[in-house]
Design a protein around this motif. Structure first.
Motif, PDB file in Angstrom:
ATOM      1  N   SER A  12       0.814  -1.221   0.000  1.00  0.00           N
ATOM      2  CA  SER A  12       0.000   0.000   0.000  1.00  0.00           C
ATOM      3  C   SER A  12       0.842   1.263   0.000  1.00  0.00           C
ATOM      4  CB  SER A  12      -0.910   0.023   1.217  1.00  0.00           C
ATOM      5  OG  SER A  12      -0.125   0.088   2.415  1.00  0.00           O
ATOM      6  N   GLY A  13       2.077   1.144   0.491  1.00  0.00           N
ATOM      7  CA  GLY A  13       2.922   2.322   0.628  1.00  0.00           C
ATOM      8  C   GLY A  13       2.628   3.134   1.876  1.00  0.00           C
ATOM      9  N   MET A  14       1.760   2.621   2.741  1.00  0.00           N
ATOM     10  CA  MET A  14       1.413   3.329   3.978  1.00  0.00           C
ATOM     11  C   MET A  14       2.329   2.884   5.122  1.00  0.00           C
ATOM     12  SD  MET A  14      -2.767   3.385   3.867  1.00  0.00           S
ATOM     13  CE  MET A  14      -2.910   1.614   3.771  1.00  0.00           C
ATOM     14  N   ASP A  15       2.494   3.791   6.145  1.00  0.00           N
ATOM     15  CA  ASP A  15       3.275   3.472   7.353  1.00  0.00           C
ATOM     16  C   ASP A  15       2.346   2.763   8.342  1.00  0.00           C
ATOM     17  OD1 ASP A  15       4.875   3.278   9.546  1.00  0.00           O
ATOM     18  OD2 ASP A  15       5.487   5.388   9.578  1.00  0.00           O
ATOM     19  N   ILE A  16       2.261   1.451   8.210  1.00  0.00           N
ATOM     20  CA  ILE A  16       1.302   0.673   9.014  1.00  0.00           C
ATOM     21  C   ILE A  16       1.650   0.735  10.505  1.00  0.00           C
ATOM     22  CG2 ILE A  16       0.231  -1.579   9.343  1.00  0.00           C
ATOM     23  CD1 ILE A  16      -0.357  -0.234   6.662  1.00  0.00           C
ATOM     24  N   ASN A  17       2.955   0.670  10.795  1.00  0.00           N
ATOM     25  CA  ASN A  17       3.374   0.738  12.208  1.00  0.00           C
ATOM     26  C   ASN A  17       2.841   2.004  12.885  1.00  0.00           C
ATOM     27  OD1 ASN A  17       4.777  -1.607  12.857  1.00  0.00           O
ATOM     28  ND2 ASN A  17       6.624  -0.880  11.812  1.00  0.00           N
ATOM     29  N   ALA A 514      -4.276  -8.313   0.108  1.00  0.00           N
ATOM     30  CA  ALA A 514      -5.208  -8.101  -1.004  1.00  0.00           C
ATOM     31  C   ALA A 514      -4.607  -7.144  -2.038  1.00  0.00           C
ATOM     32  CB  ALA A 514      -6.535  -7.549  -0.478  1.00  0.00           C
ATOM     33  N   MET A 515      -3.982  -6.070  -1.548  1.00  0.00           N
ATOM     34  CA  MET A 515      -3.375  -5.103  -2.453  1.00  0.00           C
ATOM     35  C   MET A 515      -2.187  -5.721  -3.184  1.00  0.00           C
ATOM     36  SD  MET A 515      -3.593  -1.506  -0.337  1.00  0.00           S
ATOM     37  CE  MET A 515      -3.084  -0.560  -1.780  1.00  0.00           C
ATOM     38  N   ALA A 516      -1.459  -6.593  -2.500  1.00  0.00           N
ATOM     39  CA  ALA A 516      -0.325  -7.255  -3.150  1.00  0.00           C
ATOM     40  C   ALA A 516      -0.813  -8.157  -4.279  1.00  0.00           C
ATOM     41  CB  ALA A 516       0.467  -8.054  -2.128  1.00  0.00           C
ATOM     42  N   ARG A 517      -1.937  -8.880  -3.997  1.00  0.00           N
ATOM     43  CA  ARG A 517      -2.486  -9.737  -5.050  1.00  0.00           C
ATOM     44  C   ARG A 517      -3.003  -8.891  -6.222  1.00  0.00           C
ATOM     45  NH1 ARG A 517      -4.474 -12.652  -0.550  1.00  0.00           N
ATOM     46  NH2 ARG A 517      -6.497 -11.569  -0.725  1.00  0.00           N
ATOM     47  N   ALA A 518      -3.659  -7.773  -5.891  1.00  0.00           N
ATOM     48  CA  ALA A 518      -4.190  -6.904  -6.954  1.00  0.00           C
ATOM     49  C   ALA A 518      -3.051  -6.333  -7.799  1.00  0.00           C
ATOM     50  CB  ALA A 518      -5.015  -5.774  -6.329  1.00  0.00           C
ATOM     51  N   ASN A 519      -1.994  -5.925  -7.117  1.00  0.00           N
ATOM     52  CA  ASN A 519      -0.845  -5.375  -7.848  1.00  0.00           C
ATOM     53  C   ASN A 519      -0.213  -6.438  -8.745  1.00  0.00           C
ATOM     54  OD1 ASN A 519      -1.138  -2.887  -6.654  1.00  0.00           O
ATOM     55  ND2 ASN A 519       0.383  -3.268  -5.034  1.00  0.00           N
ATOM     56  N   ALA A 520      -0.147  -7.676  -8.206  1.00  0.00           N
ATOM     57  CA  ALA A 520       0.438  -8.757  -9.009  1.00  0.00           C
ATOM     58  C   ALA A 520      -0.412  -9.054 -10.239  1.00  0.00           C
ATOM     59  CB  ALA A 520       0.599  -9.999  -8.142  1.00  0.00           C
ATOM     60  N   GLN A 521      -1.748  -9.050 -10.018  1.00  0.00           N
ATOM     61  CA  GLN A 521      -2.636  -9.306 -11.156  1.00  0.00           C
ATOM     62  C   GLN A 521      -2.541  -8.192 -12.202  1.00  0.00           C
ATOM     63  OE1 GLN A 521      -6.436  -9.769  -9.300  1.00  0.00           O
ATOM     64  NE2 GLN A 521      -5.983 -11.859  -8.532  1.00  0.00           N
ATOM     65  N   ALA A 522      -2.429  -6.951 -11.678  1.00  0.00           N
ATOM     66  CA  ALA A 522      -2.341  -5.815 -12.615  1.00  0.00           C
ATOM     67  C   ALA A 522      -1.060  -5.891 -13.419  1.00  0.00           C
ATOM     68  CB  ALA A 522      -2.406  -4.497 -11.829  1.00  0.00           C
ATOM     69  N   GLU A 523       0.013  -6.247 -12.765  1.00  0.00           N
ATOM     70  CA  GLU A 523       1.281  -6.351 -13.464  1.00  0.00           C
ATOM     71  C   GLU A 523       1.229  -7.468 -14.514  1.00  0.00           C
ATOM     72  OE1 GLU A 523       4.325  -6.873 -10.638  1.00  0.00           O
ATOM     73  OE2 GLU A 523       4.183  -4.833  -9.779  1.00  0.00           O
ATOM     74  N   GLN A 524       0.546  -8.572 -14.114  1.00  0.00           N
ATOM     75  CA  GLN A 524       0.438  -9.688 -15.060  1.00  0.00           C
ATOM     76  C   GLN A 524      -0.398  -9.287 -16.281  1.00  0.00           C
ATOM     77  OE1 GLN A 524      -1.313 -13.183 -13.421  1.00  0.00           O
ATOM     78  NE2 GLN A 524      -0.684 -14.496 -15.108  1.00  0.00           N
ATOM     79  N   LEU A 525      -1.485  -8.560 -16.005  1.00  0.00           N
ATOM     80  CA  LEU A 525      -2.366  -8.126 -17.088  1.00  0.00           C
ATOM     81  C   LEU A 525      -1.622  -7.151 -18.012  1.00  0.00           C
ATOM     82  CD1 LEU A 525      -5.176  -8.141 -18.369  1.00  0.00           C
ATOM     83  CD2 LEU A 525      -5.806  -6.305 -16.750  1.00  0.00           C
ATOM     84  N   MET A 526      -0.909  -6.228 -17.399  1.00  0.00           N
ATOM     85  CA  MET A 526      -0.168  -5.260 -18.194  1.00  0.00           C
ATOM     86  C   MET A 526       0.893  -5.950 -19.039  1.00  0.00           C
ATOM     87  SD  MET A 526      -1.410  -2.237 -17.748  1.00  0.00           S
ATOM     88  CE  MET A 526      -0.080  -1.235 -18.390  1.00  0.00           C
TER      89      MET A 526
END
Length: 535
Positions: A12-17, A514-526
């Motif tokens: 996500s790029g967010m500071d979760i801590n 979930a975001m990691a999976r979405a990013n992976a799918q987007a990269e695969q699609l691209m």
């Protein structure tokens, strides 16, 4: 939450801590007042126990001070010749005058060597004799020891107050030196002092106690213990190890024991075994023989009685002032005790100023302490009516002690010192009874005894509320049980916070996954779309 894989914002790029930390800080807000309530309860317990300590100190000071007959019936003595006689009166000594004359001192029996050597020495070669070496092996240097003797035994007896012999047996072997023999005698329970003079080669033996205990013979006797355990005295001139070895075999004391003898208040030929003795509560010490009449005056020690009363008043005023201060302190509701986290955010000066207010007023208008002050104040004005209907004083005001007219001082005592001194001079026993009378009813008890009873009750009440000592278990007193309940609430809240934090991390982890999976799918699609465009 241990063992959970925390994803810290890679997808996500967010500071979760930081986000979880901020969320938990908000969630933990209810914990702070709980911790502060717990800290205030502990501070209140400490305040109660400090007050209980003051109660106990005053109670003990009262017992050791104004309730002691030796302080409030103190006597002073004056001798017309202190070089001859000194005296000390106890509280039970009647006031008056005593006369002593024709006094001789008590003496202790003393024996010294009278052997065949020069000036009675039992050593025939002083230069060669060694007091720290074997005594028996130096027989050739001694007048009364047979050469070749390897062991010896002897007994010495003194007499007790009933005139009965009290013997003790001693043994000597080849390793025993003169110092060893004399040390054994000195350290025994006989109460005999023995020493050797190297210059004259003689010993001196003296009983520690003066006076006559044996009416028919010597106070110190030499002999032996027979097979039946009985002491047998050596006859004069009889060969017996101790008396023969040291030149004491003629059994004649150099100084005979004697009782002190004197005439007192017209009673002649009075005797005592010691030069210090008690008669009619008066402790008398004869310092030297004399014939002229010496007078001893016994009177009330008014100054000591005055100081004792003033000490009681001072202790009472100090206690009442402390009680008034605690129950009158302002309570600052907005200044709860600081938690550790709050302390870290403040400077030392700010912490000190904050704690001055957070520690204030914890016992404001406390019913136990206020009740004790009120009861103590009223007890000063209740008459003391003892079984003796002829007592000179029945109220504290009659001896010059009143309470302050300034109500803000809480009833501290004021003393008219001139009137108090006059009352003590008039009847010191009546002054003592005013404070210390011990009757069956409240009105028959002295003021100090009433105060002690009030404080005993207050100490018990505070103990039930706040415990008596640091060792008191929290479940045994009221505030302790509240403290335990508060601790349980904090513990339960902490457990809930762990669950909440675990839930936040689970949610963020799920989001990151979930975001990691979405990013992976987007990269695969691209990637797929880019490949088709290149065809």
């Amino acid at each position: 939450m241990d063992g959970m894989n925390r994803m810290t914002g890679f997808a996500s790029g967010m500071d979760i801590n930081q986000m979880v930390s901020d969320l938990m800080r908000a969630e933990r807000q209810p914990l702070e007042p709980m911790q502060q309530n717990s800290m205030e309860l502990q501070l209140k317990i400490d305040e109660y126990r400090q007050m209980n300590l003051k109660f106990s100190e005053f109670r003990n000071n009262t017992f050791d001070g104004i309730l002691r007959s030796s302080n409030m019936r103190s006597r002073e003595t004056v001798s017309s010749n202190e070089a001859a006689v000194t005296a000390r009166a106890s509280a039970s000594t009647p006031e008056g005058s005593y006369t002593i004359s024709d006094a001789s001192l008590a003496r202790a029996e003393m024996h010294v060597s009278e052997a065949a050597g020069e000036n009675g020495s039992f050593v025939n070669d002083l230069a060669a004799f060694d007091r720290s070496e074997s005594f028996l092996q130096q027989a050739e240097l001694l007048h009364g020891v047979e050469e070749g003797q390897t062991e010896a035994a002897f007994a010495i007896a003194v007499f007790d107050e009933n005139g009965a012999a009290v013997p003790q047996e001693f043994t000597v072997d080849e390793s025993s030196s003169l110092d060893d023999i004399l040390n054994d005698v000195n350290q025994s329970a006989l109460g005999v002092q023995a020493f050797y003079d190297e210059f004259s080669g003689r010993i001196s033996l003296q009983r520690a106690e003066t006076g006559v205990f044996n009416e028919t013979g010597n106070e110190i006797q030499f002999g032996e213990i027979d097979a039946d355990g009985e002491f047998i005295e050596a006859e004069p001139g009889e060969q017996h190890f101790f008396s023969t070895a040291f030149g004491l075999e003629n059994n004649t004391p150099m100084q005979e024991a004697a009782n002190a003898a004197f005439t007192m208040n017209g009673l002649s030929e009075m005797e005592r075994r010691s030069n210090s003795f008690e008669i009619n509560g008066l402790n008398v010490t004869l310092n030297q023989p004399f014939t002229e009449q010496v007078s001893i005056g016994v009177s009330s020690d008014d100054e000591k009685i005055f100081d004792t009363v003033m000490g009681f008043v001072e202790d009472y005023n100090e206690l009442v002032s402390a009680m008034q201060e605690k129950t009158g302190e302002e309570y600052f509701r907005d200044y709860a005790p600081l938690t550790d986290e709050q302390r870290r955010e403040l400077s030392d000066t700010e912490v000190e100023m904050w704690e001055e207010k957070s520690n204030s007023g914890l016992l404001r208008r406390d019913s136990i302490i206020s009740g004790a002050v009120s009861s103590m104040r009223s007890q000063f004005y209740e008459p003391v009516n003892t079984a003796d209907g002829d007592q000179a004083f029945t109220q504290i005001t009659e001896i010059g002690i009143t309470t302050s007219t300034d109500f803000r001082q809480g009833g501290i005592l004021e003393v008219n010192e001139e009137q108090l001194r006059a009352s003590i001079a008039e009847d010191p026993d009546a002054v003592f009874n005013l404070f210390a009378a011990d009757g069956e009813t409240q009105e028959e008890r002295g003021i100090a005894r009433r105060l002690r009873a009030t404080l005993d009750d207050s100490i018990q009440q505070i103990g039930q509320r706040a415990g008596r000592t640091e060792m008191s278990g929290n479940q045994t007193f009221t505030l302790g049980r509240e403290l335990e309940q508060q601790s349980d609430q904090i513990s339960n809240f902490e457990r809930r916070m762990q669950q909440v934090e675990q839930r936040y991390w689970s949610q963020f982890n799920a989001m990151e996954q979930a975001m990691a999976r979405a990013n992976a799918q987007a990269e695969q699609l691209m990637s797929q779309m880019g490949g088709k465009q290149g065809m």
